[in-house]
Design an enzyme around this catalytic site. Sequence first.
Site, PDB file in Angstrom:
ATOM      1  N   HIS A   4       0.845  -1.192   0.000  1.00 10.12           N
ATOM      2  CA  HIS A   4       0.000   0.000   0.000  1.00 10.12           C
ATOM      3  C   HIS A   4       0.879   1.240   0.000  1.00 10.12           C
ATOM      4  O   HIS A   4       2.097   1.163   0.080  1.00 10.12           O
ATOM      5  CB  HIS A   4      -0.991   0.015   1.177  1.00 10.12           C
ATOM      6  CG  HIS A   4      -0.387   0.251   2.510  1.00 10.12           C
ATOM      7  ND1 HIS A   4      -1.063   0.875   3.533  1.00 10.12           N
ATOM      8  CD2 HIS A   4       0.833  -0.039   3.025  1.00 10.12           C
ATOM      9  CE1 HIS A   4      -0.291   0.943   4.609  1.00 10.12           C
ATOM     10  NE2 HIS A   4       0.851   0.398   4.319  1.00 10.12           N
ATOM     11  N   CYS A  43       6.261   5.905   4.090  1.00 11.32           N
ATOM     12  CA  CYS A  43       5.002   5.242   3.730  1.00 11.32           C
ATOM     13  C   CYS A  43       4.320   5.917   2.547  1.00 11.32           C
ATOM     14  O   CYS A  43       3.384   5.370   1.978  1.00 11.32           O
ATOM     15  CB  CYS A  43       4.058   5.202   4.925  1.00 11.32           C
ATOM     16  SG  CYS A  43       4.663   4.175   6.270  1.00 11.32           S
ATOM     17  N   HIS A  75       4.993   0.194  -0.697  1.00 11.42           N
ATOM     18  CA  HIS A  75       5.744  -0.608   0.277  1.00 11.42           C
ATOM     19  C   HIS A  75       4.800  -1.684   0.797  1.00 11.42           C
ATOM     20  O   HIS A  75       3.586  -1.580   0.635  1.00 11.42           O
ATOM     21  CB  HIS A  75       6.302   0.250   1.425  1.00 11.42           C
ATOM     22  CG  HIS A  75       5.252   0.800   2.337  1.00 11.42           C
ATOM     23  ND1 HIS A  75       4.466   1.886   2.025  1.00 11.42           N
ATOM     24  CD2 HIS A  75       4.837   0.389   3.562  1.00 11.42           C
ATOM     25  CE1 HIS A  75       3.628   2.132   3.021  1.00 11.42           C
ATOM     26  NE2 HIS A  75       3.824   1.232   3.966  1.00 11.42           N
ATOM     27  N   HIS A  98       3.710  -5.017   3.726  1.00 18.15           N
ATOM     28  CA  HIS A  98       3.694  -5.516   5.099  1.00 18.15           C
ATOM     29  C   HIS A  98       3.292  -6.983   5.107  1.00 18.15           C
ATOM     30  O   HIS A  98       2.578  -7.454   4.223  1.00 18.15           O
ATOM     31  CB  HIS A  98       2.683  -4.737   5.951  1.00 18.15           C
ATOM     32  CG  HIS A  98       3.019  -3.304   6.124  1.00 18.15           C
ATOM     33  ND1 HIS A  98       3.998  -2.861   6.976  1.00 18.15           N
ATOM     34  CD2 HIS A  98       2.502  -2.198   5.525  1.00 18.15           C
ATOM     35  CE1 HIS A  98       4.069  -1.542   6.907  1.00 18.15           C
ATOM     36  NE2 HIS A  98       3.175  -1.112   6.031  1.00 18.15           N
ATOM     37  N   ASP A 140      -4.687 -10.719   0.104  1.00 16.54           N
ATOM     38  CA  ASP A 140      -3.364 -11.341   0.080  1.00 16.54           C
ATOM     39  C   ASP A 140      -2.657 -11.128  -1.256  1.00 16.54           C
ATOM     40  O   ASP A 140      -3.211 -11.391  -2.320  1.00 16.54           O
ATOM     41  CB  ASP A 140      -3.470 -12.836   0.382  1.00 16.54           C
ATOM     42  CG  ASP A 140      -2.121 -13.469   0.658  1.00 16.54           C
ATOM     43  OD1 ASP A 140      -1.221 -12.778   1.195  1.00 16.54           O
ATOM     44  OD2 ASP A 140      -1.951 -14.663   0.344  1.00 16.54           O
ATOM     45  N   HIS A 141      -1.425 -10.633  -1.159  1.00 17.25           N
ATOM     46  CA  HIS A 141      -0.580 -10.341  -2.321  1.00 17.25           C
ATOM     47  C   HIS A 141      -1.238  -9.351  -3.279  1.00 17.25           C
ATOM     48  O   HIS A 141      -1.119  -9.472  -4.491  1.00 17.25           O
ATOM     49  CB  HIS A 141      -0.151 -11.631  -3.036  1.00 17.25           C
ATOM     50  CG  HIS A 141       0.876 -12.381  -2.262  1.00 17.25           C
ATOM     51  ND1 HIS A 141       0.522 -13.253  -1.266  1.00 17.25           N
ATOM     52  CD2 HIS A 141       2.222 -12.371  -2.330  1.00 17.25           C
ATOM     53  CE1 HIS A 141       1.623 -13.764  -0.741  1.00 17.25           C
ATOM     54  NE2 HIS A 141       2.670 -13.243  -1.364  1.00 17.25           N
ATOM     55  N   GLU A 157       0.297  -4.647  11.683  1.00 18.04           N
ATOM     56  CA  GLU A 157       0.998  -4.191  10.492  1.00 18.04           C
ATOM     57  C   GLU A 157       2.468  -4.599  10.574  1.00 18.04           C
ATOM     58  O   GLU A 157       3.072  -4.973   9.571  1.00 18.04           O
ATOM     59  CB  GLU A 157       0.879  -2.677  10.369  1.00 18.04           C
ATOM     60  CG  GLU A 157       1.539  -2.110   9.139  1.00 18.04           C
ATOM     61  CD  GLU A 157       1.375  -0.613   9.041  1.00 18.04           C
ATOM     62  OE1 GLU A 157       0.395  -0.180   8.413  1.00 18.04           O
ATOM     63  OE2 GLU A 157       2.222   0.114   9.577  1.00 18.04           O
TER      64      GLU A 157
END
Length: 136
Positions: free
Chosen positions: A14, A33, A39, A41, A79-80, A125
């Site tokens: 994100h 960020c 970037h 997490h 996810d991903h 996070e």
Amino acid sequence: MVYLTRIEHFNAAHKLYNPRWSKEKNEELFGVCANENWHGHNFDLHVTIKGTPDPDTGFLMDAKKLSKLINEKILEQLDHKNLNLDVPFLKDMMCTTENLATAIWQQLTPHLPSEVQLHAIKLYETPRIYVEYFGE
């Protein structure tokens, strides 16, 4: 009242960036960020439900069914993925962990069996930063 927590994991990218602000203001507030190249997490998601165990099974809810529900309604969407671009239920939203936890609550609540209630979403996070949301 009994509480049951299922822990799941997902990876996602994100960017924290307010398009109404200048690049400089975004970088000042959000720092790295706001990286224009995104970037990521490794999120840990704790979903806690509450209720009274079934007298026949002793279960509040079958944990496998809860895991399947979380996977279908949440993880398959996140996810991903790029949270800013790929997730319809996050459209036009700042993709903070706070907003993500709230959106996860809203996605799960309508699909839970009537015998249980969603008690909390805890979303890590990083190992040192997490958000808890109780539907308030």
